[in-house]
Write an enzyme that holds these catalytic residues in place. Structure first.
Site: not given
Ligand code: 9MR
Length: 457
Positions: A161, A203, A239, A268, A270
């Protein structure tokens, strides 16, 4: 990939005969052979299917039952972060992370390491550092943690990030960024030196479609590849919710990164929502990965909805009681629909692959330094080039300006830290073909050197 045939045998003879009679045996065979767990279905396409794991849930039998049945990769959700692994400077604590690692190893699961360098979840002592002290502390952290897990990690999120959300394509302002723009490549080099076998990933989130942020990451990866900075993969966190839906160009975006010569991973995943809409979205994401041959695996960010960092959005594949949701079924079906096959993994190479020597070689060599200098510190990248004969080993000397000191080096063995410093090849980069070259680097405080001499050994 050999698929188990048992389910076909499990069908009654009469039923099988009926289907043969109906002329649809091919369809039956693929259905009957389809794997019945996420991990096995992903493995049938050469990929992994993982989940974030929390160490304190490894005593929950429902949780562990689903984990061991369905998944073949794990990412420690918080346990490998800087605050967890180095709570006090130079005092490392791997107890929680090791519980996850042991569990994963006992189950033959891959481990994604997350995350070596990040502006969040820094221990208080690091938050209070800046400049060279922070840069050195970060590199020491990356080196020590990656070395601790050497050989055990499939892929590391080396940097997490680091880009801004503002649409300007800039780096995110952070204490790490303020140590100099090259902090990311310095972290990657330190990680490669510490664990040459791990894939090294960048990432991030909001990079899942083509936009200013993903364009900036793309440019960085392109630059790293062109300069030999070791990077192997890009993680797309994925996400999603109503405000941040699965982008229409999700697959195209994965593909353009893959085309740069890196693996891509969904790290990640979701998706907030419920019912068929959520199920369809999961199916789309999985199919996008399967369509990109360098998309090597998918990780969901937790097992049950209640395990999620945003549980109220019910964004996962199992409900809070551990039952499979519609999203689970569409994910499994998408995995079973097959896809491209990822290339088999070559051994991870150092930033510049060692050349295969054609003869042992004792020729002359030259060393050129490219220096990244900031106020109080520097990173030097040194290219060692063979002349008309191959090298079987080399050593490079440089004299540092007064007051300067080497604090860290990669892809070389250093001796001395001030005055005249010597760097010798390590096992994998001593052999350089005639006309070929290899690269190593070092970092230090003060002003870096601009020239060096190379001798063959
Ligand atoms: O899921 C993690 C949650 O338990 C932590 O409290 C949070 C702290 O920052 O980090 C969550 O995981 C994040 C991941 O490390 C990086 N990408 C975003 C994830 C969700 O916030």
């Amino acid at each position: 990939m050999h698929k188990p045939r048992t389910p076909l045998r499990a069908l009654g003879v009469a039923a099988a005969a009926a289907v043969v009679a109906a002329g649809s045996v091919v369809a039956l065979t693929s259905t009957a052979e389809a794997a019945t767990t996420l991990g096995a279905s992903a493995a049938a396409t050469g990929r992994y299917f993982g989940t974030a794991v929390a160490a304190n849930k490894l005593s929950d039998s429902t949780y562990v039952g689903i984990l061991d049945r369905e998944f073949n990769a794990v990412t420690p959700e918080n346990e490998m972060k800087w605050d967890a692994t180095e709570p006090n400077q130079n005092q490392f604590n791997y107890s929680s992370a090791d519980r996850i690692v042991s569990h994963a190893q006992a189950q033959n699961m891959r481990i994604r390491g997350h995350a070596l360098a990040w502006h969040q979840q820094q221990p208080g002592w690091a938050q209070n550092l800046s400049g060279t002290a922070l840069r050195n502390a970060m590199l020491n952290h990356v080196t020590t943690v990656a070395a601790h897990y050497k050989g055990q990690i499939y892929a590391w999120d080396v940097v997490n990030e680091a880009f801004d959300d503002g649409g300007n394509g800039a780096r995110r302002d952070s204490n790490l960024q303020r140590t100099g723009n090259d902090w990311i490549e310095a972290a990657f080099r330190a990680a490669r030196a510490a664990d040459p076998g791990a894939k090294l990933c960048y990432n991030d989130y909001n990079t899942d479609g083509q936009n200013a942020k993903s364009n900036a990451v793309y440019a960085m990866v392109q630059d790293f590849k062109s300069r030999g900075v070791p990077i192997d993969c890009v993680g797309f966190q994925s996400h999603f919710n109503a405000q941040s839906p699965v982008p229409s160009d999700y697959q195209a975006n994965l593909q353009r990164f893959a085309n740069l010569g890196v693996d891509v991973q969904i790290t990640e995943l979701d998706i907030e929502g419920s019912g068929q809409t959520q199920a369809d979205n999961f199916g789309r994401v999985v199919k996008a990965c399967l369509a990109v041959s360098r998309c090597t695996g998918i990780t969901v960010w937790g097992i049950r909805d209640s395990d999620s960092w945003r549980a109220s959005g019910t964004p996962l594949l199992f409900d809070s009681s551990g039952n499979k949701k519609a999203a689970y079924t569409s994910t499994l079906n998408a995995l079973n629909s097959g896809g491209t096959t990822p290339p088999s993994d070559p051994p991870t190479s150092p930033s510049t692959p060692p050349s295969t020597p054609t003869d042992p070689g004792t020729g002359a060599c030259t060393a050129t330094i490219s220096l990244n200098q900031w106020n109080g510190g520097f990173v030097a990248t040194v290219r060692v080039s063979a002349g008309s004969s191959a090298l079987s080993g080399w050593s490079v000397s440089t004299t540092l300006p007064s007051g300067a000191a080497v604090t860290n080096s990669w892809s070389s063995q250093s001796s001395g830290s001030s005055g005249t410093v010597r760097f010798a090849n390590v096992s994998y980069n001593g052999s350089v073909a005639a006309g070929g070259s290899t690269e190593f680097g070092f970092q230090g405080t003060g002003t870096g050197p601009s020239s060096a001499t190379c001798s063959a050994s």
